[in-house]
Scaffold this active site. Structure first.
Site, PDB file in Angstrom:
ATOM      1  N   ASP A 299     -66.356 -12.978  50.889  1.00 57.72           N
ATOM      2  CA  ASP A 299     -66.575 -13.553  49.227  1.00 57.72           C
ATOM      3  C   ASP A 299     -66.739 -15.053  49.291  1.00 57.72           C
ATOM      4  OD1 ASP A 299     -64.795 -14.939  47.406  1.00 57.72           O
ATOM      5  OD2 ASP A 299     -62.505 -13.512  47.979  1.00 57.72           O
TER       6      ASP A 299
ATOM      7  N   ASP B  15     -63.518  -7.226  42.985  1.00 61.01           N
ATOM      8  CA  ASP B  15     -63.560  -6.683  44.465  1.00 61.01           C
ATOM      9  C   ASP B  15     -64.188  -5.584  44.629  1.00 61.01           C
ATOM     10  OD1 ASP B  15     -63.093  -9.368  44.925  1.00 61.01           O
ATOM     11  OD2 ASP B  15     -61.537  -9.334  45.565  1.00 61.01           O
TER      12      ASP B  15
ATOM     13  N   TYR C  96     -52.112  -6.679  46.592  1.00 64.23           N
ATOM     14  CA  TYR C  96     -53.461  -8.076  46.869  1.00 64.23           C
ATOM     15  C   TYR C  96     -52.821  -8.620  45.379  1.00 64.23           C
ATOM     16  CZ  TYR C  96     -57.718  -9.811  47.193  1.00 64.23           C
ATOM     17  OH  TYR C  96     -59.217 -10.511  47.106  1.00 64.23           O
TER      18      TYR C  96
END
Length: 125
Positions: A38, A99, A14
């Site tokens: 997000d 995250d 990622y």
């Protein structure tokens, strides 16, 4: 259950995909019906096409990610702190983010949630 090493590798992919400005590499990490929220509290992007479009737009800012410590693995979840560096509106800016990824049994991300708010955004005015 998903292998913790594979989960950690997905987080590193990622980050690397952002460095390469490759939204298709990010989208490949997600399952077909996955969701991306997000930041947390905003309407989620649902499905790979919506996720690809979201990341393509995000990468147009020139955003680069830098992990701020190790990936934390707990069951099907990976949590990771990182800083987003971008050049936006003529100046360098950064956002401090945490995250979380939730993985399915095939090792695909089925849920991503990004935690940050105004106190984590620096250089924006």
């Amino acid at each position: 259950m998903t292998d913790p090493k594979a989960m950690e590798a997905a987080v590193h992919e990622y980050v690397a995909a952002f460095d390469a400005a490759a939204p298709e590499r990010v989208a490949a990490l997600f399952a077909e019906g996955a969701t991306v929220e997000d930041p947390v509290g905003t309407p989620p992007h649902v499905g790979k096409a919506a996720i690809l479009a979201f990341y393509a737009a995000s990468m147009q800012t020139g955003a680069k990610l830098k992990l701020d410590g190790p990936v934390r693995i707990c069951g099907p979840y990976a949590a990771f702190a990182f800083t987003v560096h971008l050049h936006w509106e003529g100046r360098d800016q950064r956002v401090e983010v945490i995250d979380t990824f939730r993985f399915d049994d095939d090792g695909k991300v089925i849920e991503m949630r990004a935690y940050f708010g105004p106190t984590n955004m620096h250089g924006f005015s």
